[in-house]
Design a protein around this motif. Sequence first.
Motif: not given
Lengths: 212, 212
Positions: A166-168, B91-96, B155-159, B161-163
């Motif tokens: 994502r960072m890339i 968590n809720e956003i990812i769940r949805q 970076v936090a966003f990537s960490a 939501y990236g997964g």
Amino acid sequence: MPYLKKVLPQPEPVDCRILTAALDLFVNNGFHNVSVHEVQKQADVSIGSIYNHFGGKEGIARALYDHLLNEIQDLVDCAKEEKITAVERCNEIIRQLFNYTETHQNIISYVFQPRHNEFLPDEPPICNSSPFVAIREIIQQGMDNNEIRKGDVLVAFSAIYGGPIRMINLRLDKIIKDPLPDLLDEILDCIWQGMLVTENNSEDNIGLHSVG
Amino acid sequence: MPYLKKVLPQPEPVDCRILTAALDLFVNNGFHNVSVHEVQKQADVSIGSIYNHFGGKEGIARALYDHLLNEIQDLVDCAKEEKITAVERCNEIIRQLFNYTETHQNIISYVFQPRHNEFLPDEPPICNSSPFVAIREIIQQGMDNNEIRKGDVLVAFSAIYGGPIRMINLRLDKIIKDPLPDLLDEILDCIWQGMLVTENNSEDNIGLHSVG
DNA sequence: GTCTATACGCTGATAGAC
DNA sequence: GTCTATCAGCGTATAGAC
């Protein structure tokens, strides 16, 4: 005249010029927005040469794809040789991908950005290509060695590489302003230690940079 | 005749048929591999109607994009209303998003897969669109509240939501076989707790499912 | 192997009747 | 607003000289 070949500066071979031009155009404009004529013009060769070497536009894209996936494969192989543990290998691969993003932006862009199946029919999804399979094997070994928490390999792959990938993408879109290598330690901490505030990281964000 | 409108089953309005057909074709074949004639045929309308409603192929794509980004925005807003802490909201956003990937595959596919700037010129990158900015704000608040480890927001966003985004891509490519909701707890554990083996997860993989 | 000139299908878009 | 028929341009690919 092999002597001259060694002494005089040689112009880049034709096929290389074609691939370089095509990579540049494909990355900046998208495969479908680039015509063969544009590639021909930028590479300073004739259309006939392009069809001779690659058989057409799709042939160029396929040659590029194969070539660049091989570079990624080399990168993974290199990390496997240099490092022993799964965590170290993953970190090294991410480090190299971050470096590549700065120094070989077009390569990373071509491999990570497009939906290749839109112009390379019956090409397997990139995450099933050999370098990415090799990465999953590294993760699996890390689980077997009790280095990496056990679970679904694809979930673990996503958890470890999803953030860096994502960072890339954010960097290629110029949303991230800093060079990725400057952010390497931070994202690696996040991956391995998690995102919750804990004793280890509540006071400062130094964390365990050399984890693994 | 508003009465009839309520009682009789109405055929789908023309513009809706066009958008539905276009979404299906764009997602499955890619924007550039779909002609206006194909959309016209699948939507069972005339070319004239398409140009009347949307002004052309790009107009369809733009209308779709706006419409679907609004849906994502609603999803984020909903999570903000229902949950209080940043972690719970994420968590809720990812769940949805995971649920949507199973039930509205085309929508997720259109939003997460293509490089929109290849056919929507001067559209900002999707990660700068309003729902994704809202997500970053949630993360920032989580840092301010000392819920989420401090650091670069991107970076936090990537960490975080990236997964999950990677898993969505893997699922759309049919590499992940299981429905994503089945894998939700596992990836959330990975995000918040990290991927290293610790006391909490070395014996089994139950972990802290209800973290946050 | 390299080049130029050419052919031809397809696609986005328009005109104009209804 | 909807439709059909038609157009103009582009983009891939080929032919054939050198």
